[in-house]
Design an enzyme around this catalytic site. Sequence first.
Site, short mmCIF file in Angstrom:
data_model
loop_
_atom_site.label_atom_id
_atom_site.label_comp_id
_atom_site.label_asym_id
_atom_site.label_seq_id
_atom_site.Cartn_x
_atom_site.Cartn_y
_atom_site.Cartn_z
N LYS A 191 0.89 -1.30 0.18
CA LYS A 191 0.21 0.06 0.02
C LYS A 191 0.98 1.16 0.02
CE LYS A 191 -2.78 -3.41 0.12
NZ LYS A 191 -3.97 -3.87 0.64
C1 LIG Z 1 -4.80 -4.88 1.30
C2 LIG Z 1 -5.90 -4.83 1.28
C3 LIG Z 1 -7.02 -5.04 2.47
C4 LIG Z 1 -6.16 -5.88 3.38
O1 LIG Z 1 -5.56 -5.17 4.39
P1 LIG Z 1 -4.61 -5.77 5.51
O2 LIG Z 1 -3.84 -4.72 6.01
O3 LIG Z 1 -3.35 -6.71 4.73
O4 LIG Z 1 -5.16 -6.78 6.33
C5 LIG Z 1 -8.32 -5.12 2.35
N1 LIG Z 1 -9.03 -4.54 1.14
C6 LIG Z 1 -8.41 -4.21 0.27
C7 LIG Z 1 -9.02 -3.44 -0.64
C8 LIG Z 1 -6.80 -4.21 0.15
O5 LIG Z 1 -6.26 -3.76 -0.88
#
Ligand SMILES: *Cc1c(COP(=O)(O)O)cnc(C)c1O
Length: 392
Positions: free
Chosen positions: A186
């Site tokens: 992210k």
């Molecule tokens: C990465 C992601 C998640 C999960 O995030 P984590 O921090 O790994 O639990 C949930 N929803 C979307 C759309 C994502 O891209």
Amino acid sequence: MPKLPNLTAAEPIPAAAQAEVERILQSGDLFRYTSEGSPVALLEAEFAQALGSKFALAVSSCSAALFLSLKALELPRDAKVLIPAFTFAAVPSSVVHAELVPVLCECGPDYRIDLEDFHAKLPSCSAVIISHMRGHTSDMDAIMAACDAQGIPVIEDAAHSLGTTWAGRNIGTIGKIGCFSFQSYKLLNAGEGGILITDDADLVARAVIMSGAYEYNWKKHPVLQESFTKWQNELPLYNLRLNTLSAALIRPQLDVLARRVRDGRRNHDHVAQLLQQSPWIDVPKSLAPEERAPDSIQFNLVGMSDAQVDAFVSQAAALGLKAEVFGRTQDNARAFWNWKFLGDLPELPLTRAMLSRACDVRLPARLEVEECTTVAQTLLAAMDTIMAADAA
Ligand SMILES: *Cc1c(COP(=O)(O)O)cnc(C)c1O
């Protein structure tokens, strides 16, 4: 053709974060509720301020933030939660974890919520999670109007759309709660981590306690104290707190967020414009109120058979580029038919059709424009090769 850039390598962690981590390691104080000037509390204050939200709660992942959000809404057990059928498997998982029942809503060829299916399924649901999947924002005006009219709370899963705006408002501040991720892929990278934001003091007080603010640790959160006293000892402790080191890694990255958003958008739009030249590729447009913050590109392969789609992906791989069609790879966590833990899965023809033609390519913000040109040219070359071979 020039050499392809590495699409999976991360950006280095800013030097200021490295220095802060060293300071914390020296102190040995890694727990948010004991450390002096807790980096986790500072991150919460800075994040809430940056997004324009009253409260923030940092936790161990976005999935944990989604789970706590659902618990903090105090829905009855087995209540239905409407979620997009195009999302990451962690989203239906958070619903199941909260002892609720996910209802999958169709998503269209532009990767966004199909409003017809949304309106049809909404009345039977007690809450909604909107995943802005890969940063594609669904029509939040239509969604909020329908949910507000029926008194249904909206949680925004903004894990992958930090920096996106909708009609000038930050994504994650439109629904009742917004959830973000600090996982490596992210825009803010701590390896793992998450945060939720809201303007609702009573709701965030419940989430803070359940995240693991046991005894009087909630006194270290700047939330209306009467909300906390009301919930003292009334809620379970799930212990989903964020580590001090993770907060220290993220805080200096807030300063470079605007740059990452700008560069990511530039890279995406550049590649989109080059790819559009192919008659076999369609890059869906943003919705009018949306300013995106992409770190990847999605496009649809049009007028091609399954065999041609697979051949395109193989040819790109042969040229050294990883392109993935969500619904054509084995066990993809974003293909709803792989969520067997849900039991009986509905047939969702619109979403299935989209997933079997939607191609996903990483496009990190740190890439230079010339490197993005090479990515686009490689995709176009792969397409030329397989479509020319088929025509011959
Ligand atoms: C990465 C992601 C998640 C999960 O995030 P984590 O921090 O790994 O639990 C949930 N929803 C979307 C759309 C994502 O891209």
